[in-house]
Design an enzyme around this catalytic site. Structure first.
Site, short mmCIF file in Angstrom:
data_model
loop_
_atom_site.label_atom_id
_atom_site.label_comp_id
_atom_site.label_asym_id
_atom_site.label_seq_id
_atom_site.Cartn_x
_atom_site.Cartn_y
_atom_site.Cartn_z
N ARG A 105 60.45 -40.24 -41.79
CA ARG A 105 59.24 -41.04 -41.96
C ARG A 105 58.05 -40.10 -42.10
O ARG A 105 57.81 -39.26 -41.24
CB ARG A 105 59.04 -41.96 -40.76
CG ARG A 105 57.70 -42.67 -40.73
CD ARG A 105 57.59 -43.65 -39.56
NE ARG A 105 56.27 -44.27 -39.58
CZ ARG A 105 55.31 -44.05 -38.66
NH1 ARG A 105 55.53 -43.24 -37.63
NH2 ARG A 105 54.13 -44.63 -38.78
N HIS A 151 48.04 -43.41 -42.46
CA HIS A 151 48.12 -42.85 -41.10
C HIS A 151 46.77 -42.17 -40.83
O HIS A 151 46.70 -40.96 -40.62
CB HIS A 151 49.30 -41.89 -40.98
CG HIS A 151 49.77 -41.65 -39.56
ND1 HIS A 151 51.06 -41.87 -39.15
CD2 HIS A 151 49.11 -41.20 -38.46
CE1 HIS A 151 51.18 -41.56 -37.85
NE2 HIS A 151 50.00 -41.15 -37.42
N GLU A 207 49.60 -47.90 -36.46
CA GLU A 207 48.81 -48.11 -35.25
C GLU A 207 47.40 -48.62 -35.52
O GLU A 207 46.41 -47.94 -35.24
CB GLU A 207 48.73 -46.84 -34.41
CG GLU A 207 50.07 -46.37 -33.91
CD GLU A 207 49.96 -45.26 -32.86
OE1 GLU A 207 48.85 -44.79 -32.61
OE2 GLU A 207 51.01 -44.89 -32.30
N ASN A 340 55.61 -48.14 -32.33
CA ASN A 340 55.48 -46.81 -31.74
C ASN A 340 55.38 -46.98 -30.23
O ASN A 340 54.54 -47.74 -29.74
CB ASN A 340 54.21 -46.10 -32.22
CG ASN A 340 54.27 -45.70 -33.68
OD1 ASN A 340 55.28 -45.92 -34.34
ND2 ASN A 340 53.19 -45.13 -34.18
N TYR A 342 55.56 -44.70 -26.47
CA TYR A 342 55.67 -43.39 -25.82
C TYR A 342 55.96 -43.48 -24.32
O TYR A 342 56.90 -42.85 -23.85
CB TYR A 342 54.39 -42.58 -26.07
CG TYR A 342 54.32 -42.04 -27.48
CD1 TYR A 342 53.89 -42.85 -28.53
CD2 TYR A 342 54.73 -40.75 -27.77
CE1 TYR A 342 53.85 -42.36 -29.84
CE2 TYR A 342 54.70 -40.26 -29.07
CZ TYR A 342 54.27 -41.06 -30.10
OH TYR A 342 54.25 -40.58 -31.39
N GLU A 405 58.07 -44.41 -33.82
CA GLU A 405 57.72 -43.17 -33.13
C GLU A 405 58.08 -43.31 -31.66
O GLU A 405 57.91 -44.37 -31.07
CB GLU A 405 56.20 -42.89 -33.17
CG GLU A 405 55.68 -42.43 -34.50
CD GLU A 405 54.16 -42.21 -34.48
OE1 GLU A 405 53.59 -41.92 -33.42
OE2 GLU A 405 53.57 -42.35 -35.57
C1 GBH Z 1 50.83 -41.63 -32.04
O1 GBH Z 1 49.87 -42.35 -31.33
C2 GBH Z 1 50.34 -41.30 -33.42
O2 GBH Z 1 50.81 -42.24 -34.36
C3 GBH Z 1 50.70 -39.91 -33.85
O3 GBH Z 1 49.99 -39.58 -35.01
C4 GBH Z 1 50.43 -38.96 -32.72
O4 GBH Z 1 50.66 -37.62 -33.09
C5 GBH Z 1 51.34 -39.31 -31.59
O5 GBH Z 1 51.15 -40.62 -31.20
C6 GBH Z 1 51.14 -38.48 -30.32
O6 GBH Z 1 49.88 -38.72 -29.76
O7 GBH Z 1 43.64 -41.44 -23.77
O8 GBH Z 1 43.66 -43.71 -22.96
O9 GBH Z 1 42.47 -43.17 -24.98
C7 GBH Z 1 50.31 -42.65 -30.02
C8 GBH Z 1 49.45 -43.71 -29.43
C9 GBH Z 1 47.25 -44.12 -28.79
C10 GBH Z 1 48.56 -42.53 -27.61
C11 GBH Z 1 46.03 -43.57 -28.15
C12 GBH Z 1 47.33 -41.97 -26.99
C13 GBH Z 1 45.16 -42.47 -26.24
C14 GBH Z 1 45.04 -43.22 -24.98
N1 GBH Z 1 48.26 -43.11 -28.89
N2 GBH Z 1 46.35 -43.00 -26.87
S1 GBH Z 1 43.59 -42.86 -24.12
#
Ligand code: GBH
Length: 515
Positions: A105, A151, A207, A340, A342, A405
């Site tokens: 992807r 993106h 996202e 996505n 995490y 993701e």
């Molecule tokens: C993804 O976002 C992205 O799609 C990707 O590009 C990126 O490299 C990857 O994650 C790793 O970060 O600190 O409380 O403001 C993941 C979702 C949303 C996670 C925003 C971090 C910040 C939370 N992200 N979040 S905060």
């Protein structure tokens, strides 16, 4: 009381898709090459964009150096070179092939295809050629491409006056007006026309929550004062994005039906577990998932083409209204549910709004969770299983879910340190185990899992210090004045990629389809 160790076991359905993911601005570099125009991330990072098509210095100061946005946590880091993938792409495909990868992807950079976000006229031939060659090389290596159309790298020209305002565009009366929609449709039409013979899986947006909500002033580009009214701007941008998504899907289904591909969207959600069993905490965490994931999923998958009723109830007219025609178009505008995911955090009721997603929930970090390098990232694989069940309960067992993701960040100052990523391996072992249980025991319709990321890359406002890769990049960094590898200035053409333990573990999984 929460499990931290799992039995790592399970077999996946025969047609299960295992892949790796990246995004254009995070890996390509070559920001001034191939006729590429400036994007909002070039501006945000403070890259020198003087003379680039659509650069905002054309109405700004016209002089370098530009300054990074104050929310760049690693000021000086840019995507100017990133992983130099624009030059090393052939070797990168060879690397993927060598690990037996079958699904990849990646995203297309809009300002490579239309440098100033034009809404008519021909696309940039050099931009088309880059992606066309990449797609051919992938197919020759027996790797199926999955393409994200957006993106986060909006052409800067689409944010700038006169009257553009990107996803934040609205009329005098405050209604979102989709000003950039013609440019967006012209861009996606070019992508479908030129690549759709070979690309069969498309995601419109990556996202939407992140690049509308957080980008309204909380750390993602553009985060400029004009769009930082958190009572107004996220909802305007979200509305324009949902309409843009639906219009792109309508175009694809109408005009490119014969290509036989599928199209969807990728939303993001980490799990929120109530901090206590107080009903207000339970309600707050539920609301927070509904207000983030539901904001962009309910209109598409909820059967009514409209926002979650609970959001409407709380926000009233602050949340824009879809017309009946828009509702019809948005409803069912996806062939799959991209997700996505995490990590997991705890949440409690917070009577003062102002929390991360305006859902009156306060986020807490659980001391019982393993912590990643990123401040927000905590591992609890049972949360993933709960989220999958949430999606399945809410939007049905019919819609195929692709995890587009999932990943884990760890710091490393050397190749030796970087490749010994046992903690990331354990993350993937636990998370894929719980995903397997969601499939086999709970009947959740998960069809695939893309690991983030193929390699260490430009981690947005965190620059190069947060490493999410399953392959280590040395970035050929010059050491900084303390002798540590710098966050800045990766060098072109000399980057060495070294697979980490997690990469080898994942290879074993997709070769056997079993944990
Ligand atoms: C993804 O976002 C992205 O799609 C990707 O590009 C990126 O490299 C990857 O994650 C790793 O970060 O600190 O409380 O403001 C993941 C979702 C949303 C996670 C925003 C971090 C910040 C939370 N992200 N979040 S905060």
């Amino acid at each position: 009381e929460w499990p931290t160790e799992y039995r790592v076991e399970g077999r996946f359905p025969d047609d299960f898709v295992w892949g790796m993911a990246t995004a254009a601005y995070q890996i390509e570099g070559a920001y001034r090459e191939g006729g590429r125009g400036a994007s909002i991330w070039d501006t945000f990072t403070g890259a020198n964009t003087v003379g680039m098509p659509g650069a905002n210095c054309s109405y700004c100061c016209k002089k370098a150096p530009c300054t990074p946005h104050e929310l760049m946590a690693a000021p000086g880091a840019t995507g100017n070179v990133a992983c130099d993938h624009y030059h090393q792409w052939k070797a990168d495909v060879a690397l993927m092939k060598s690990m037996g990868l079958k699904h990849y992807r990646f995203s297309i950079s809009w300002p490579r295809i239309f440098p100033t976000g034009a809404s008519s006229g021909e696309p940039n031939p050099e931009g088309l050629a880059f992606y066309s060659d990449l797609i051919d090389e992938l197919l020759a290596a027996d790797i199926t491409p999955f393409v994200t159309l957006y993106h986060w790298d909006l052409p800067q020209a689409l944010l700038d006056p006169p009257r553009k305002n990107g996803w934040w565009s609205r009329d005098e009366d405050g209604k979102p007006n989709g000003e950039v929609l013609p440019a967006w449709l012209h861009y996606v039409d070019a992508c479908f026309s030129h690549f759709g013979d070979r690309v069969k899986t498309w995601a419109t947006f990556n996202e939407a929550w992140t690049f509308t909500y957080l980008a309204s002033g909380l750390g993602k580009a553009p985060s400029i004062a004009e769009f930082s009214d958190m009572d107004r701007d996220p909802w305007i941008a979200g509305h324009n994005v949902l309409n843009a998504h639906a219009a792109a899907v309508q175009l694809y289904r109408a005009k490119f039906y014969a290509q036989g591909g599928k199209i969807g969207i990728t939303n993001n959600q980490d799990w929120r577990e109530p901090k206590t069993d107080d009903p207000e905490d339970v309600a707050a965490t539920e609301r927070s998932v509904e207000f983030q994931l539901g904001w962009f999923s309910e209109p598409i998958f909820g059967g009514r083409g409209d926002y979650p009723p609970a959001m409407r109830q709380l926000y009233g007219d602050r949340l824009p209204q879809f017309t009946d025609e828009e509702k019809r178009r948005i409803n069912n505008s996806a062939d799959f549910f991209g997700l996505n995911h995490y990590g997991t955090g705890l949440g409690s009721f917070e009577p003062q709004a102002g929390s991360n997603d305006m859902s009156y929930m306060k986020a807490w970090q659980g001391p019982m969770f393993v912590k990643g390098q990123s401040g927000w990232l905590y591992s609890a694989a049972w949360g993933f299983r709960k989220l999958l069940n949430w999606v399945s309960r809410r939007y049905g067992k019919d819609v195929p879910i692709y995890i587009t993701e999932g990943g884990w960040s760890m710091s490393a100052d050397s190749t030796a340190e970087g490749i010994s990523d046992r903690q990331r391996l354990e993350y993937y072992a636990n998370y894929t185990s719980e995903m397997g249980r969601a499939i086999s025991e709970d009947g959740v319709n998960v069809k695939g899992y893309y690991a983030w990321s193929l390699m260490d890359n430009f981690e947005w406002e965190q620059g190069f210090r947060e490493r999410f890769g399953t392959t280590y990049n040395d970035f050929a960094h010059k050491p900084d004045r303390h002798g540590r590898p710098s966050d800045k200035v990766p060098t072109e053409g000399r980057q060495v990629r070294t697979r980490k333990m997690s990469s080898c573990w994942l290879e074993a999984v997709w070769r056997s389809n079993e944990l």
